[in-house]
Write a protein that holds these residues in place. Sequence first.
Motif, PDB file in Angstrom:
ATOM      1  N   GLY A  55       0.782  -1.230   0.000  1.00  0.00           N
ATOM      2  CA  GLY A  55       0.000   0.000   0.000  1.00  0.00           C
ATOM      3  C   GLY A  55       0.810   1.274   0.000  1.00  0.00           C
ATOM      4  N   THR A  56       2.116   1.188  -0.236  1.00  0.00           N
ATOM      5  CA  THR A  56       2.936   2.397  -0.324  1.00  0.00           C
ATOM      6  C   THR A  56       2.400   3.296  -1.430  1.00  0.00           C
ATOM      7  N   THR A  57       2.230   4.575  -1.099  1.00  0.00           N
ATOM      8  CA  THR A  57       1.672   5.519  -2.051  1.00  0.00           C
ATOM      9  C   THR A  57       2.616   6.676  -2.312  1.00  0.00           C
ATOM     10  N   ARG A  58       2.389   7.307  -3.456  1.00  0.00           N
ATOM     11  CA  ARG A  58       3.115   8.523  -3.791  1.00  0.00           C
ATOM     12  C   ARG A  58       2.170   9.421  -4.565  1.00  0.00           C
ATOM     13  N   TYR A  59       2.264  10.713  -4.327  1.00  0.00           N
ATOM     14  CA  TYR A  59       1.377  11.676  -4.979  1.00  0.00           C
ATOM     15  C   TYR A  59       2.166  12.811  -5.607  1.00  0.00           C
ATOM     16  N   ALA A  60       1.623  13.345  -6.666  1.00  0.00           N
ATOM     17  CA  ALA A  60       2.139  14.593  -7.198  1.00  0.00           C
ATOM     18  C   ALA A  60       1.784  15.712  -6.228  1.00  0.00           C
ATOM     19  N   ASP A  61       2.646  16.700  -6.138  1.00  0.00           N
ATOM     20  CA  ASP A  61       2.390  17.810  -5.212  1.00  0.00           C
ATOM     21  C   ASP A  61       1.067  18.507  -5.526  1.00  0.00           C
TER      22      ASP A  61
END
Length: 125
Positions: A55-61
């Motif tokens: 479930g590791t996530t990353r988002y654009a600012d």
Amino acid sequence: VQLQASGGGSVQAGDSLRLSCAASGRTSSGYVMGWFRQAPGKEREFVAAIRRSDGTTRYADSVKGRFTISRDNAKNTVFLQMNSLKPEDTAVFYCAAKYGLIYSEFARWPNYDYWGQGTLVTVSS
């Protein structure tokens, strides 16, 4: 791996939408699922990504605090909940998949092998 994106539509600024990406084929837990978007006349840009296993996530600012990516591994589906939509969010949204990406690789679209057909999101002011 086949990806089917859905859930786009036309909304007003401030509204919400939830996109879905249903995956079929070999989609083991090691896959990273990403959402990218492309507005008319602009390059494809990263929106969010999630690793199926942990479930590791990353988002654009530009979407942090407004968009949430999640997954339902039992249904092989990834979601993008989009709140507080802005006109500048207008784009075709694509889901993508790649096995074994590390976190630093999540945001680069050339790293992904599989792509869905795109779903249009239009936000009017």
